[in-house]
Design a protein around this motif. Sequence first.
Motif, PDB file in Angstrom:
ATOM      1  N   GLY A 145      26.951 -22.675 106.068  1.00 25.43           N
ATOM      2  CA  GLY A 145      25.780 -21.961 106.578  1.00 25.43           C
ATOM      3  C   GLY A 145      26.089 -20.644 107.255  1.00 25.43           C
ATOM      4  O   GLY A 145      25.198 -20.065 107.895  1.00 25.43           O
ATOM      5  N   LEU A 146      27.314 -20.145 107.107  1.00 31.26           N
ATOM      6  CA  LEU A 146      27.672 -18.912 107.819  1.00 31.26           C
ATOM      7  C   LEU A 146      26.953 -17.693 107.263  1.00 31.26           C
ATOM      8  O   LEU A 146      26.588 -16.784 108.017  1.00 31.26           O
ATOM      9  CB  LEU A 146      29.190 -18.711 107.767  1.00 31.26           C
ATOM     10  N   ALA A 147      26.743 -17.626 105.957  1.00 30.68           N
ATOM     11  CA  ALA A 147      26.007 -16.489 105.389  1.00 30.68           C
ATOM     12  C   ALA A 147      24.584 -16.458 105.938  1.00 30.68           C
ATOM     13  O   ALA A 147      24.054 -15.386 106.269  1.00 30.68           O
ATOM     14  CB  ALA A 147      25.991 -16.582 103.867  1.00 30.68           C
ATOM     15  N   THR A 148      23.973 -17.613 106.044  1.00 29.49           N
ATOM     16  CA  THR A 148      22.626 -17.685 106.621  1.00 29.49           C
ATOM     17  C   THR A 148      22.637 -17.252 108.080  1.00 29.49           C
ATOM     18  O   THR A 148      21.731 -16.526 108.537  1.00 29.49           O
ATOM     19  CB  THR A 148      22.074 -19.113 106.504  1.00 29.49           C
TER      20      THR A 148
ATOM     21  N   ALA B 227      35.405 -15.080 109.923  1.00 30.10           N
ATOM     22  CA  ALA B 227      34.938 -16.148 109.046  1.00 30.10           C
ATOM     23  C   ALA B 227      33.840 -15.649 108.121  1.00 30.10           C
ATOM     24  O   ALA B 227      33.691 -16.141 106.998  1.00 30.10           O
ATOM     25  CB  ALA B 227      34.425 -17.324 109.879  1.00 30.10           C
ATOM     26  N   ALA B 228      33.058 -14.673 108.610  1.00 29.94           N
ATOM     27  CA  ALA B 228      31.971 -14.135 107.794  1.00 29.94           C
ATOM     28  C   ALA B 228      31.566 -12.765 108.335  1.00 29.94           C
ATOM     29  O   ALA B 228      31.741 -12.476 109.524  1.00 29.94           O
ATOM     30  CB  ALA B 228      30.765 -15.066 107.790  1.00 29.94           C
ATOM     31  N   ILE B 229      31.039 -11.937 107.451  1.00 34.40           N
ATOM     32  CA  ILE B 229      30.553 -10.613 107.844  1.00 34.40           C
ATOM     33  C   ILE B 229      29.256 -10.302 107.109  1.00 34.40           C
ATOM     34  O   ILE B 229      28.873 -11.000 106.154  1.00 34.40           O
ATOM     35  CB  ILE B 229      31.576  -9.500 107.532  1.00 34.40           C
ATOM     36  N   GLY B 230      28.595  -9.241 107.528  1.00 35.14           N
ATOM     37  CA  GLY B 230      27.412  -8.749 106.846  1.00 35.14           C
ATOM     38  C   GLY B 230      27.060  -7.366 107.347  1.00 35.14           C
ATOM     39  O   GLY B 230      27.545  -6.923 108.392  1.00 35.14           O
ATOM     40  N   ARG B 231      26.228  -6.679 106.621  1.00 35.29           N
ATOM     41  CA  ARG B 231      25.771  -5.333 106.976  1.00 35.29           C
ATOM     42  C   ARG B 231      24.271  -5.258 106.781  1.00 35.29           C
ATOM     43  O   ARG B 231      23.734  -5.852 105.841  1.00 35.29           O
ATOM     44  CB  ARG B 231      26.462  -4.290 106.097  1.00 35.29           C
ATOM     45  N   CYS B 232      23.596  -4.516 107.639  1.00 36.80           N
ATOM     46  CA  CYS B 232      22.149  -4.363 107.536  1.00 36.80           C
ATOM     47  C   CYS B 232      21.780  -2.927 107.890  1.00 36.80           C
ATOM     48  O   CYS B 232      22.341  -2.345 108.824  1.00 36.80           O
ATOM     49  CB  CYS B 232      21.441  -5.342 108.477  1.00 36.80           C
TER      50      CYS B 232
ATOM     51  N   GLU C  53      29.768 -11.573 103.237  1.00 29.34           N
ATOM     52  CA  GLU C  53      30.948 -12.224 102.685  1.00 29.34           C
ATOM     53  C   GLU C  53      31.442 -13.304 103.643  1.00 29.34           C
ATOM     54  O   GLU C  53      31.375 -13.134 104.860  1.00 29.34           O
ATOM     55  CB  GLU C  53      32.058 -11.200 102.436  1.00 29.34           C
ATOM     56  N   VAL C  54      31.927 -14.390 103.071  1.00 31.19           N
ATOM     57  CA  VAL C  54      32.381 -15.537 103.850  1.00 31.19           C
ATOM     58  C   VAL C  54      33.798 -15.902 103.418  1.00 31.19           C
ATOM     59  O   VAL C  54      34.132 -15.863 102.225  1.00 31.19           O
ATOM     60  CB  VAL C  54      31.439 -16.748 103.653  1.00 31.19           C
TER      61      VAL C  54
END
Length: 339
Positions: free
Chosen positions: A277-280, A250-255, A268-269
């Motif tokens: 609110g998934l990006a948050t 449903a959503a991803i991110g990298r840090c 990305e969502v």
Amino acid sequence: MEISAQGRLEVRITPADVGKRVSVRRLSEPGAAREKFTDTVGVLTSWDHGVLMITQRGGTSVRFPESSLVAGKIVPAAPARRRGPAAGYEELARVTSRGWRPVESERLGEWELRAAGGYTRRANSVLPLGDPGCPLDAALAAVRRWYGERGLPAYVQTATGAEGTQELLGAELERRGWVREVSAEVWIGALAPLADRPAGADVVLAREADEAWLARYQRKGVSEVALRVLSAGPSVWFATVPGEPGGAPAAIGRCVVDGRWAGFAAVEVDPGRRRQGLATEVMAALARRALAEGASAGWLQVESDNAPARALYTGLGFSRHHAYHHFREPREQPAHGPS
């Protein structure tokens, strides 16, 4: 504007002030029956043959004849920040570069030439911090040769809008026919307020980007080179919010955690799950991980015209630090040097 004791506007800048931040007022319609004025603030990047050029915070250059100049003065190098972590441009430039590492790099004096098979301009451009160790024309010729040997166009990444940025270099590149193709901004903010948001969605953190994560990231195009860029950095984490069984997340991110900094990217969502609110949730989970590793500040990059992302990041406590720009080499080598 600069006003004398007698109440008159005065021009208190000269060609010797090139490279300084100035505020000017000029006639926008010289000769008009009713005078109209325009105020401009930025770095005085040239004053040649009776024409001034001022580069504004976002990188836009304004040119006008000195005959239209009504008033002008030098102003502080950078306005004081009202919120967010303290940060200098050079520190952020090095941190953001380490957070998106090229596959290959080489030094040209203090400049860094970066290449990654053409995957993103950030990983395939020169980071020109400091002195290249030779005159600018010789440095640019060496840059063009280096990228040409790799079958890549030559790009130079510059920045504007903060103390220590490279307005003068950008102006010199423009004079030599280099073309600014892409501009974006670096935003920064404190991690703690983001990490303190209550957890909601189930966010899974991992050290590697698995097939599910990459399925959501496919819009960027994933190759072996891309995977090497995505996986490189001091301490890399990938976040995933699971989607429907057998489907993409449903959503991803990298840090990337690097000392006091945590860099967020690839948030990305699923289009069908936006505004939930998934990006948050993704960013908050990554912020908690970064805090546990000793980071206290975050950075991210956002396009100037991406209104939804800018609204999201503003709501999370981030604000603009500086703009950066990619200048592409001229299509053909000029026959003569700059005027």
